[in-house]
Design a protein around this motif. Sequence first.
Motif, PDB file in Angstrom:
ATOM      1  N   GLY A  41       0.816  -1.210   0.000  1.00 50.49           N
ATOM      2  CA  GLY A  41       0.000   0.000   0.000  1.00 50.49           C
ATOM      3  C   GLY A  41       0.847   1.256   0.000  1.00 50.49           C
ATOM      4  O   GLY A  41       0.565   2.217  -0.727  1.00 50.49           O
ATOM      5  N   VAL A  42       1.906   1.258   0.808  1.00 51.56           N
ATOM      6  CA  VAL A  42       2.790   2.420   0.856  1.00 51.56           C
ATOM      7  C   VAL A  42       3.523   2.583  -0.474  1.00 51.56           C
ATOM      8  O   VAL A  42       3.632   3.699  -1.008  1.00 51.56           O
ATOM      9  N   LEU A  43       4.014   1.480  -1.046  1.00 50.47           N
ATOM     10  CA  LEU A  43       4.681   1.558  -2.357  1.00 50.47           C
ATOM     11  C   LEU A  43       3.723   2.051  -3.436  1.00 50.47           C
ATOM     12  O   LEU A  43       4.108   2.846  -4.296  1.00 50.47           O
ATOM     13  N   ILE A  46       3.273   5.798  -3.008  1.00 52.23           N
ATOM     14  CA  ILE A  46       4.445   6.516  -3.523  1.00 52.23           C
ATOM     15  C   ILE A  46       4.429   6.530  -5.048  1.00 52.23           C
ATOM     16  O   ILE A  46       4.701   7.558  -5.679  1.00 52.23           O
ATOM     17  N   ALA A  47       4.111   5.383  -5.655  1.00 51.36           N
ATOM     18  CA  ALA A  47       4.074   5.305  -7.118  1.00 51.36           C
ATOM     19  C   ALA A  47       2.965   6.169  -7.707  1.00 51.36           C
ATOM     20  O   ALA A  47       3.072   6.634  -8.846  1.00 51.36           O
ATOM     21  N   THR A  48       1.913   6.407  -6.949  1.00 52.98           N
ATOM     22  CA  THR A  48       0.807   7.240  -7.424  1.00 52.98           C
ATOM     23  C   THR A  48       1.286   8.654  -7.742  1.00 52.98           C
ATOM     24  O   THR A  48       0.811   9.273  -8.693  1.00 52.98           O
ATOM     25  N   PHE A  49       2.241   9.132  -6.965  1.00 53.55           N
ATOM     26  CA  PHE A  49       2.730  10.492  -7.197  1.00 53.55           C
ATOM     27  C   PHE A  49       3.572  10.594  -8.469  1.00 53.55           C
ATOM     28  O   PHE A  49       3.828  11.691  -8.949  1.00 53.55           O
ATOM     29  N   PHE A  65      -6.382   9.650  -9.366  1.00 54.31           N
ATOM     30  CA  PHE A  65      -7.402   9.537  -8.330  1.00 54.31           C
ATOM     31  C   PHE A  65      -7.714   8.086  -7.943  1.00 54.31           C
ATOM     32  O   PHE A  65      -7.768   7.755  -6.765  1.00 54.31           O
ATOM     33  N   GLY A  66      -7.902   7.217  -8.926  1.00 54.82           N
ATOM     34  CA  GLY A  66      -8.198   5.806  -8.640  1.00 54.82           C
ATOM     35  C   GLY A  66      -7.080   5.117  -7.879  1.00 54.82           C
ATOM     36  O   GLY A  66      -7.326   4.483  -6.837  1.00 54.82           O
ATOM     37  N   PRO A  67      -5.824   5.224  -8.356  1.00 60.03           N
ATOM     38  CA  PRO A  67      -4.727   4.615  -7.603  1.00 60.03           C
ATOM     39  C   PRO A  67      -4.553   5.208  -6.197  1.00 60.03           C
ATOM     40  O   PRO A  67      -4.168   4.504  -5.271  1.00 60.03           O
ATOM     41  N   LEU A  68      -4.847   6.500  -6.050  1.00 56.82           N
ATOM     42  CA  LEU A  68      -4.757   7.120  -4.728  1.00 56.82           C
ATOM     43  C   LEU A  68      -5.761   6.478  -3.775  1.00 56.82           C
ATOM     44  O   LEU A  68      -5.406   6.086  -2.660  1.00 56.82           O
ATOM     45  N   LEU A  69      -7.008   6.343  -4.216  1.00 56.74           N
ATOM     46  CA  LEU A  69      -8.027   5.716  -3.369  1.00 56.74           C
ATOM     47  C   LEU A  69      -7.678   4.262  -3.050  1.00 56.74           C
ATOM     48  O   LEU A  69      -7.813   3.815  -1.907  1.00 56.74           O
ATOM     49  N   ALA A  70      -7.227   3.528  -4.066  1.00 57.42           N
ATOM     50  CA  ALA A  70      -6.893   2.116  -3.862  1.00 57.42           C
ATOM     51  C   ALA A  70      -5.730   1.957  -2.892  1.00 57.42           C
ATOM     52  O   ALA A  70      -5.771   1.103  -1.998  1.00 57.42           O
TER      53      ALA A  70
END
Length: 181
Positions: A41-43, A46-49, A65-70
């Motif tokens: 989840g943390v990785l 980080i990858a979302t940014f 937005f989707g990856p951030l929520l997930a």
Amino acid sequence: MAAATPDRAPASGPEGSPASGPERVSWTGPRAVGLVLLALGVLALIATFDIPSARDGWSIQGPRFGPLLASLALIMLAVAFLVRTVVRADVELARYAAAEADTTHWPTPLALLGLLAGYALLLSALGYALATTIFVWLTAWLLGSDKPGRDAVVGLVLGVVAGYAFSHWLGVQLPSGPWGV
């Protein structure tokens, strides 16, 4: 009869009769899974940014937005699971994990991890459709399917349809391999 302790409790047989010894309790598996899920989840967060956006911001329509929520959901659920195994220890969960670990045929999940690693390594060389076809076919075989023809057709349809959907409907280019498929 002795009172049940948090680590050991009387076992019962299939009909509820007492078994020969106490059931084993294991926290190793659940805690390891919780830590792995938290790390993933943390990785992912980080990858979302690193996801490029047409607009440099956070909007509901953007690709972030989707990856951030997930990733946030995965982090919260992993923390909740770890609380269930550390802070408010669920002994029934530990008993279940120990029983499952005792009956698991460990070469099968290890072989599945090997197949997944091979799939990731061959994705660029073979292309999404062919790599997915081979992966689904071998995974079905490993898990005991006795219909290899059907499994190959399912893998092919899955690979081609998902590849088409990603490339034409979502605009995500997947590896096409040497045949352009």
